[in-house]
Design a protein around this motif. Structure first.
Motif, PDB file in Angstrom:
ATOM      1  N   PHE A  84       0.845  -1.201   0.000  1.00 54.36           N
ATOM      2  CA  PHE A  84       0.000   0.000   0.000  1.00 54.36           C
ATOM      3  C   PHE A  84       0.878   1.249   0.000  1.00 54.36           C
ATOM      4  N   ILE A  85       0.476   2.191  -0.853  1.00 57.89           N
ATOM      5  CA  ILE A  85       1.164   3.477  -0.883  1.00 57.89           C
ATOM      6  C   ILE A  85       0.687   4.262   0.340  1.00 57.89           C
ATOM      7  N   VAL A  86       1.622   4.827   1.096  1.00 57.44           N
ATOM      8  CA  VAL A  86       1.222   5.667   2.234  1.00 57.44           C
ATOM      9  C   VAL A  86       2.033   6.962   2.244  1.00 57.44           C
ATOM     10  N   ASP A  87       1.393   8.028   2.643  1.00 57.38           N
ATOM     11  CA  ASP A  87       2.092   9.290   2.913  1.00 57.38           C
ATOM     12  C   ASP A  87       1.325  10.015   3.996  1.00 57.38           C
ATOM     13  N   LYS A  88       1.743  11.245   4.286  1.00 60.36           N
ATOM     14  CA  LYS A  88       1.195  11.906   5.472  1.00 60.36           C
ATOM     15  C   LYS A  88      -0.307  12.205   5.380  1.00 60.36           C
ATOM     16  N   ARG A  89      -0.920  11.953   4.253  1.00 61.48           N
ATOM     17  CA  ARG A  89      -2.364  12.162   4.129  1.00 61.48           C
ATOM     18  C   ARG A  89      -3.179  11.042   4.759  1.00 61.48           C
ATOM     19  N   VAL A  90      -2.523   9.903   5.064  1.00 58.28           N
ATOM     20  CA  VAL A  90      -3.277   8.751   5.598  1.00 58.28           C
ATOM     21  C   VAL A  90      -2.595   8.104   6.798  1.00 58.28           C
ATOM     22  N   LEU A  91      -3.430   7.481   7.619  1.00 59.50           N
ATOM     23  CA  LEU A  91      -2.907   6.668   8.713  1.00 59.50           C
ATOM     24  C   LEU A  91      -2.167   5.464   8.116  1.00 59.50           C
ATOM     25  N   ILE A  92      -1.061   5.091   8.716  1.00 61.29           N
ATOM     26  CA  ILE A  92      -0.323   3.909   8.259  1.00 61.29           C
ATOM     27  C   ILE A  92      -1.097   2.667   8.702  1.00 61.29           C
ATOM     28  N   ALA A 141     -16.453   2.326  -0.150  1.00 64.18           N
ATOM     29  CA  ALA A 141     -15.661   2.899   0.938  1.00 64.18           C
ATOM     30  C   ALA A 141     -15.865   4.400   0.983  1.00 64.18           C
ATOM     31  N   SER A 142     -15.911   4.948   2.200  1.00 67.80           N
ATOM     32  CA  SER A 142     -16.056   6.399   2.305  1.00 67.80           C
ATOM     33  C   SER A 142     -15.016   6.976   3.252  1.00 67.80           C
ATOM     34  N   ASP A 143     -14.756   8.256   3.045  1.00 66.46           N
ATOM     35  CA  ASP A 143     -13.875   8.994   3.955  1.00 66.46           C
ATOM     36  C   ASP A 143     -14.218  10.465   3.812  1.00 66.46           C
ATOM     37  N   LEU A 144     -14.021  11.189   4.885  1.00 62.43           N
ATOM     38  CA  LEU A 144     -14.298  12.623   4.874  1.00 62.43           C
ATOM     39  C   LEU A 144     -13.183  13.389   4.177  1.00 62.43           C
ATOM     40  N   SER A 145     -11.999  12.788   4.134  1.00 59.18           N
ATOM     41  CA  SER A 145     -10.836  13.498   3.610  1.00 59.18           C
ATOM     42  C   SER A 145     -10.608  13.201   2.130  1.00 59.18           C
ATOM     43  N   PRO A 146     -10.741  14.233   1.269  1.00 59.69           N
ATOM     44  CA  PRO A 146     -10.460  14.008  -0.158  1.00 59.69           C
ATOM     45  C   PRO A 146      -9.012  13.584  -0.379  1.00 59.69           C
ATOM     46  N   ASP A 147      -8.111  14.081   0.462  1.00 57.13           N
ATOM     47  CA  ASP A 147      -6.698  13.703   0.347  1.00 57.13           C
ATOM     48  C   ASP A 147      -6.503  12.213   0.587  1.00 57.13           C
ATOM     49  N   ALA A 148      -7.170  11.697   1.625  1.00 54.99           N
ATOM     50  CA  ALA A 148      -7.058  10.265   1.912  1.00 54.99           C
ATOM     51  C   ALA A 148      -7.641   9.468   0.743  1.00 54.99           C
ATOM     52  N   LEU A 149      -8.765   9.940   0.197  1.00 54.40           N
ATOM     53  CA  LEU A 149      -9.386   9.194  -0.901  1.00 54.40           C
ATOM     54  C   LEU A 149      -8.482   9.134  -2.133  1.00 54.40           C
ATOM     55  N   VAL A 151      -5.279   8.805  -2.046  1.00 54.30           N
ATOM     56  CA  VAL A 151      -4.340   7.711  -1.756  1.00 54.30           C
ATOM     57  C   VAL A 151      -5.062   6.365  -1.894  1.00 54.30           C
ATOM     58  N   ALA A 152      -6.286   6.294  -1.355  1.00 59.25           N
ATOM     59  CA  ALA A 152      -7.045   5.038  -1.411  1.00 59.25           C
ATOM     60  C   ALA A 152      -7.290   4.628  -2.868  1.00 59.25           C
ATOM     61  N   ARG A 153      -7.617   5.590  -3.715  1.00 58.62           N
ATOM     62  CA  ARG A 153      -7.848   5.272  -5.135  1.00 58.62           C
ATOM     63  C   ARG A 153      -6.574   4.741  -5.782  1.00 58.62           C
TER      64      ARG A 153
END
Ligand code: GLN
Length: 280
Positions: A84-92, A141-149, A151-153
């Motif tokens: 999984f790609i992770v950066d500061k926009r998402v929880l590890i 899947a949903s999230d309030l944060s467009p930034d997190a989404l 990464v999720a995409r």
């Protein structure tokens, strides 16, 4: 500088700054900049680094001494056997959350053409894992944060699965009329006052993925109340919890009319999940 020298230099530097596992961190960082796997990095000790590699290593080491999480520096975390790609926009994604996925996977495997909804998806670790492990299911899947989404995409694409993502507060953006076999979530669950005293690395993760309100239970109150409107009869709600929240969250579920309410332990023996079903 050779790979061997880079390993020694990195280990000593990280150790001096009190980084918890300097040996592993050095090996992973040096492997990252050389593009070699860990075994090859250990074997190719005499290979020289290019100037560019040396510069990248010093800048990564500086960030690590400032307690930036190793996974953000590497840009990745492995979860349920996938990258999984992770950066500061998402929880590890944490290993404990793999147990939550296993529960949902066995539940979905028993149902044909199941549907699942992952609330607070963050990096998409749960949603992507379910989509990959249960190819006959449809995953939302949903999230309030467009930034997190964003990464999720990327993670859904990189892992070659289809997940329907929507941006909104919990159920807010879930299409009218959808009903799920499983609603799953690893919501923020740390009491607000404790959010300041976390390990330094965790403080670099998005606070909105951690802060669960005054007593840490804000998200459970809302999810437990709203989920029955979106669950099929017999459908299951599955949530990760903090190690000391089992009793409170399970009573919340019992009081809201769920059946088969259970508290489950993770691989370390800690209470880590609560599940319950909408009655048939
Ligand atoms: N669902 C994601 C995970 O388990 C993110 C959780 C969160 O942001 N609280 O990793």
């Amino acid at each position: 500088m050779t790979i061997g020298e880079a390993l020694t230099h990195s280990r000593i530097l990280l150790e001096k700054h009190g980084i918890p596992d300097p040996e592993t961190d050095s090996l992973l960082l040096v492997s990252h900049i050389t593009g070699l796997d860990m075994l090859m990095t250990r074997l190719e000790k005499n290979r020289p680094l290019t100037t560019e590699q040396e510069q990248r290593l010093s800048s990564l080491l500086l960030s690590r001494t400032q307690r930036k999480p190793l996974q953000y520096l590497l840009g990745e975390q492995w979860f349920y056997g996938r990258r999984f790609i992770v950066d500061k926009r998402v929880l590890i994604p944490r290993q404990e959350t793999e147990s939550l996925c296993s529960l949902a996977i066995s539940f979905l495997t028993d149902r044909k053409n199941g549907t699942a909804l992952d609330l607070c998806t963050g990096s998409g670790a749960i949603a992507v894992t379910l989509a990959a492990e249960c190819p006959h299911s449809q995953v939302y899947a949903s999230d309030l944060s467009p930034d997190a989404l964003d990464v999720a995409r990327m993670n859904a694409t990189a892992n070659q699965v289809t997940v329907s993502f929507c941006e909104g507060d919990l159920f807010e953006a879930v299409s009218e009329g959808l009903r799920f076999d499983v609603i799953i979530s690893n919501p923020p669950y740390i009491p607000s006052a404790d959010c300041k005293n976390l390990q330094q690395e965790v403080l670099k993760e998005p606070v909105m993925a951690l802060d669960g309100g005054g007593d840490g239970l804000d998200f459970y109150r809302r999810i437990v109340t709203e989920a029955p409107h979106y669950l099929k009869p017999g459908g299951a709600l599955m949530m990760e919890i903090g190690y000391d929240q089992g009793e409170k969250v399970s009573s919340m579920c019992v009081n809201a009319g769920y059946v088969d309410v259970l508290v489950h332990r993770d691989l370390y023996g800690q209470q880590r999940m609560v599940t319950g079903k909408r009655p048939l």
